[in-house]
Design an enzyme around this catalytic site. Structure first.
Site, PDB file in Angstrom:
ATOM      1  N   ASP A  29       0.835  -1.209   0.000  1.00  7.30           N
ATOM      2  CA  ASP A  29       0.000   0.000   0.000  1.00  7.30           C
ATOM      3  C   ASP A  29       0.869   1.257   0.000  1.00  7.30           C
ATOM      4  O   ASP A  29       1.991   1.253   0.519  1.00  7.30           O
ATOM      5  CB  ASP A  29      -0.912  -0.029   1.243  1.00  7.30           C
ATOM      6  CG  ASP A  29      -2.113   0.888   1.088  1.00  7.30           C
ATOM      7  OD1 ASP A  29      -2.378   1.355  -0.031  1.00  7.30           O
ATOM      8  OD2 ASP A  29      -2.788   1.143   2.097  1.00  7.30           O
ATOM      9  N   TRP A  34       2.797   7.982  -2.559  1.00  3.12           N
ATOM     10  CA  TRP A  34       4.182   8.147  -3.024  1.00  3.12           C
ATOM     11  C   TRP A  34       4.204   9.078  -4.235  1.00  3.12           C
ATOM     12  O   TRP A  34       5.026   9.997  -4.321  1.00  3.12           O
ATOM     13  CB  TRP A  34       4.756   6.773  -3.389  1.00  3.12           C
ATOM     14  CG  TRP A  34       6.190   6.742  -3.787  1.00  3.12           C
ATOM     15  CD1 TRP A  34       7.268   6.500  -2.979  1.00  3.12           C
ATOM     16  CD2 TRP A  34       6.717   6.924  -5.123  1.00  3.12           C
ATOM     17  NE1 TRP A  34       8.436   6.537  -3.719  1.00  3.12           N
ATOM     18  CE2 TRP A  34       8.112   6.792  -5.038  1.00  3.12           C
ATOM     19  CE3 TRP A  34       6.147   7.191  -6.363  1.00  3.12           C
ATOM     20  CZ2 TRP A  34       8.945   6.906  -6.145  1.00  3.12           C
ATOM     21  CZ3 TRP A  34       6.976   7.316  -7.468  1.00  3.12           C
ATOM     22  CH2 TRP A  34       8.360   7.165  -7.347  1.00  3.12           C
ATOM     23  N   ARG A  42      -0.928   9.106 -10.203  1.00  3.69           N
ATOM     24  CA  ARG A  42      -0.949   7.903  -9.364  1.00  3.69           C
ATOM     25  C   ARG A  42      -0.292   6.706 -10.048  1.00  3.69           C
ATOM     26  O   ARG A  42       0.373   5.888  -9.406  1.00  3.69           O
ATOM     27  CB  ARG A  42      -2.398   7.531  -9.005  1.00  3.69           C
ATOM     28  CG  ARG A  42      -3.055   8.473  -8.025  1.00  3.69           C
ATOM     29  CD  ARG A  42      -4.496   8.040  -7.758  1.00  3.69           C
ATOM     30  NE  ARG A  42      -4.562   6.702  -7.204  1.00  3.69           N
ATOM     31  CZ  ARG A  42      -4.412   6.424  -5.902  1.00  3.69           C
ATOM     32  NH1 ARG A  42      -4.208   7.388  -5.038  1.00  3.69           N
ATOM     33  NH2 ARG A  42      -4.481   5.190  -5.473  1.00  3.69           N
ATOM     34  N   ASN A  77     -10.955  -2.734  -5.435  1.00  4.67           N
ATOM     35  CA  ASN A  77     -10.211  -1.831  -6.327  1.00  4.67           C
ATOM     36  C   ASN A  77     -10.879  -1.652  -7.690  1.00  4.67           C
ATOM     37  O   ASN A  77     -10.548  -0.724  -8.437  1.00  4.67           O
ATOM     38  CB  ASN A  77      -8.764  -2.313  -6.518  1.00  4.67           C
ATOM     39  CG  ASN A  77      -7.898  -2.174  -5.279  1.00  4.67           C
ATOM     40  OD1 ASN A  77      -6.958  -2.947  -5.066  1.00  4.67           O
ATOM     41  ND2 ASN A  77      -8.173  -1.169  -4.437  1.00  4.67           N
ATOM     42  N   ARG A  80     -12.123   1.833  -8.548  1.00  4.65           N
ATOM     43  CA  ARG A  80     -11.214   2.961  -8.853  1.00  4.65           C
ATOM     44  C   ARG A  80     -11.478   3.483 -10.268  1.00  4.65           C
ATOM     45  O   ARG A  80     -12.135   2.814 -11.070  1.00  4.65           O
ATOM     46  CB  ARG A  80      -9.761   2.500  -8.711  1.00  4.65           C
ATOM     47  CG  ARG A  80      -9.433   2.195  -7.263  1.00  4.65           C
ATOM     48  CD  ARG A  80      -7.952   2.035  -7.038  1.00  4.65           C
ATOM     49  NE  ARG A  80      -7.693   1.839  -5.624  1.00  4.65           N
ATOM     50  CZ  ARG A  80      -6.519   1.962  -5.056  1.00  4.65           C
ATOM     51  NH1 ARG A  80      -5.457   2.268  -5.775  1.00  4.65           N
ATOM     52  NH2 ARG A  80      -6.371   1.774  -3.761  1.00  4.65           N
ATOM     53  N   SER A 205      -8.130  -4.708   5.101  1.00  5.08           N
ATOM     54  CA  SER A 205      -8.707  -4.445   3.775  1.00  5.08           C
ATOM     55  C   SER A 205      -9.077  -5.738   3.039  1.00  5.08           C
ATOM     56  O   SER A 205      -8.746  -5.905   1.865  1.00  5.08           O
ATOM     57  CB  SER A 205      -7.758  -3.574   2.938  1.00  5.08           C
ATOM     58  OG  SER A 205      -7.518  -2.344   3.572  1.00  5.08           O
TER      59      SER A 205
HETATM   60  C1  IPE Z   1      -5.495  -2.822  -0.259  1.00  9.78           C
HETATM   61  O1  IPE Z   1      -5.134  -1.496  -0.410  1.00  9.78           O
HETATM   62  C2  IPE Z   1      -5.484  -3.508  -1.603  1.00  9.78           C
HETATM   63  C3  IPE Z   1      -4.182  -3.716  -2.207  1.00  9.78           C
HETATM   64  C4  IPE Z   1      -3.038  -3.377  -1.693  1.00  9.78           C
HETATM   65  C5  IPE Z   1      -4.209  -4.348  -3.491  1.00  9.78           C
HETATM   66  P1  IPE Z   1      -6.226  -0.347  -0.592  1.00  9.78           P
HETATM   67  O2  IPE Z   1      -5.479   0.921  -0.664  1.00  9.78           O
HETATM   68  O3  IPE Z   1      -7.112  -0.660  -1.737  1.00  9.78           O
HETATM   69  O4  IPE Z   1      -7.057  -0.480   0.744  1.00  9.78           O
HETATM   70  P2  IPE Z   1      -7.843   0.622   1.566  1.00  9.78           P
HETATM   71  O5  IPE Z   1      -8.778   1.293   0.600  1.00  9.78           O
HETATM   72  O6  IPE Z   1      -6.834   1.580   2.117  1.00  9.78           O
HETATM   73  O7  IPE Z   1      -8.535  -0.131   2.642  1.00  9.78           O
HETATM   74  C1  IPE Z   2      -1.630   0.210  -3.387  1.00  9.21           C
HETATM   75  O1  IPE Z   2      -1.429   1.567  -3.440  1.00  9.21           O
HETATM   76  C2  IPE Z   2      -1.824  -0.394  -4.761  1.00  9.21           C
HETATM   77  C3  IPE Z   2      -3.168  -0.893  -5.018  1.00  9.21           C
HETATM   78  C4  IPE Z   2      -4.169  -0.840  -4.184  1.00  9.21           C
HETATM   79  C5  IPE Z   2      -3.412  -1.458  -6.318  1.00  9.21           C
HETATM   80  P1  IPE Z   2      -2.633   2.600  -3.424  1.00  9.21           P
HETATM   81  O2  IPE Z   2      -3.010   2.889  -4.826  1.00  9.21           O
HETATM   82  O3  IPE Z   2      -3.728   2.108  -2.564  1.00  9.21           O
HETATM   83  O4  IPE Z   2      -1.929   3.835  -2.768  1.00  9.21           O
HETATM   84  P2  IPE Z   2      -2.564   4.881  -1.733  1.00  9.21           P
HETATM   85  O5  IPE Z   2      -3.137   4.092  -0.602  1.00  9.21           O
HETATM   86  O6  IPE Z   2      -3.610   5.644  -2.479  1.00  9.21           O
HETATM   87  O7  IPE Z   2      -1.415   5.722  -1.315  1.00  9.21           O
HETATM   88 MG    MG Z   3      -4.132   2.321  -0.608  1.00  8.65          MG
END
Ligand code: IPE
Ligand code: IPE
Ligand code: MG
Length: 250
Positions: A29, A34, A42, A77, A80, A205
């Protein structure tokens, strides 16, 4: 007693280290944050995160960890933005294209857990092919959780149990933990010993809800694109200091 090998014999395999987790599972995560800190889109964070995937695979190999599960895409996800999902799917394609040879060199078996049927057909085909070609590697596994949800996995197992009961191959009186575990996505993979989540978030999660029952949990502030071997070593060293009791008095 340690008997030196006779001339001509290959050196004996080092004894397995009992303090080392056999299976490490990671919630990768922090890619978005980052990128945001660098005023980048992103997707650039996800690209950078892909480098950390390779670093983690190598580090697990070097440390002697037999199984690594990476949470790469959750069922949630899918909500998104479409462009971000498309970018993540493209990164899976690229990973398979660019890293397949390394999986073979390191003799790593690729597995997928999750609702693979949700993935684009070409991604599914590429995954199926690499999984088939690496299926015989016995010692190391990389498990990608893709379109994965812990509740979905348990619900899918429950459906299969219902089907077996209806077909008359399973007696409801025989439904126990082993019957459920046998119907999870990768029933032969041992439960994770250590679960790491990066980026400072303190939640599961929907990750491996069944399998993490007795895992040791390690939360790191490091954002996934910055995660390197030293961070994995730090988590493993912390794990070594834990006393796992499994409900017993020790
Ligand atoms: C969990 O991260 C899923 C993966 C790392 C693939 P998310 O960023 O989707 O989870 P939440 O929304 O913070 O719970
Ligand atoms: C984890 O990074 C990757 C996936 C969930 C695919 P995020 O995309 O959730 O990154 P943040 O949580 O928005 O920083
Ligand atoms: Mg995340």
């Amino acid at each position: 007693m340690c008997v030196p090998p006779e001339n001509g014999c290959p050196p004996a395999e080092p004894a397995p280290d009992p303090g080392l987790p056999r299976h490490v599972a990671i919630i990768m995560d922090g890619n978005g944050r980052w990128a945001k800190r660098r005023r980048l889109p992103r997707l650039r964070g996800h690209e950078a995160g892909a480098e950390s995937v390779i670093a983690a695979v190598r580090a697990c190999g070097d440390l002697g960890i037999a199984c690594l599960t990476l949470y790469a895409f959750s069922v949630e996800n899918w909500s998104r933005p479409r462009a971000e999902i498309a970018g993540l799917m493209a990164l899976i394609r690229r990973f398979l294209r660019e890293r397949e040879a390394e999986l073979h060199e390191r003799r790593i078996r690729l597995r997928v857990i999750g609702r693979m049927c949700d993935l684009p057909a070409d991604v599914r085909r590429a995954l199926d092919r690499v999984m088939a070609e690496t299926a015989e590697y016995p010692d190391r596994q990389l498990v990608l959780a893709l379109s994965y949800g812990g509740r979905a996995e348990i619900a899918d197992a429950a459906r299969r149990i219902g089907e077996a009961v209806r077909a008359g191959t399973l007696d409801p009186r025989d439904i126990d933990e082993a019957a459920v575990a046998a119907r999870l996505y990768a029933p032969d993979v041992p439960d994770p010993d250590l679960m790491i989540r990066t980026s400072g978030e303190l939640r599961l999660s929907n990750f491996l809800l069944w399998q993490l029952s007795y895992a040791e949990l390690f939360f790191s502030e490091v954002l996934w694109p910055d995660f390197r071997e030293r961070h994995l070593v730090e988590a493993v060293e912390d794990y070594r200091r834990r006393q796992r009791r499994f409900g017993e008095v020790r």
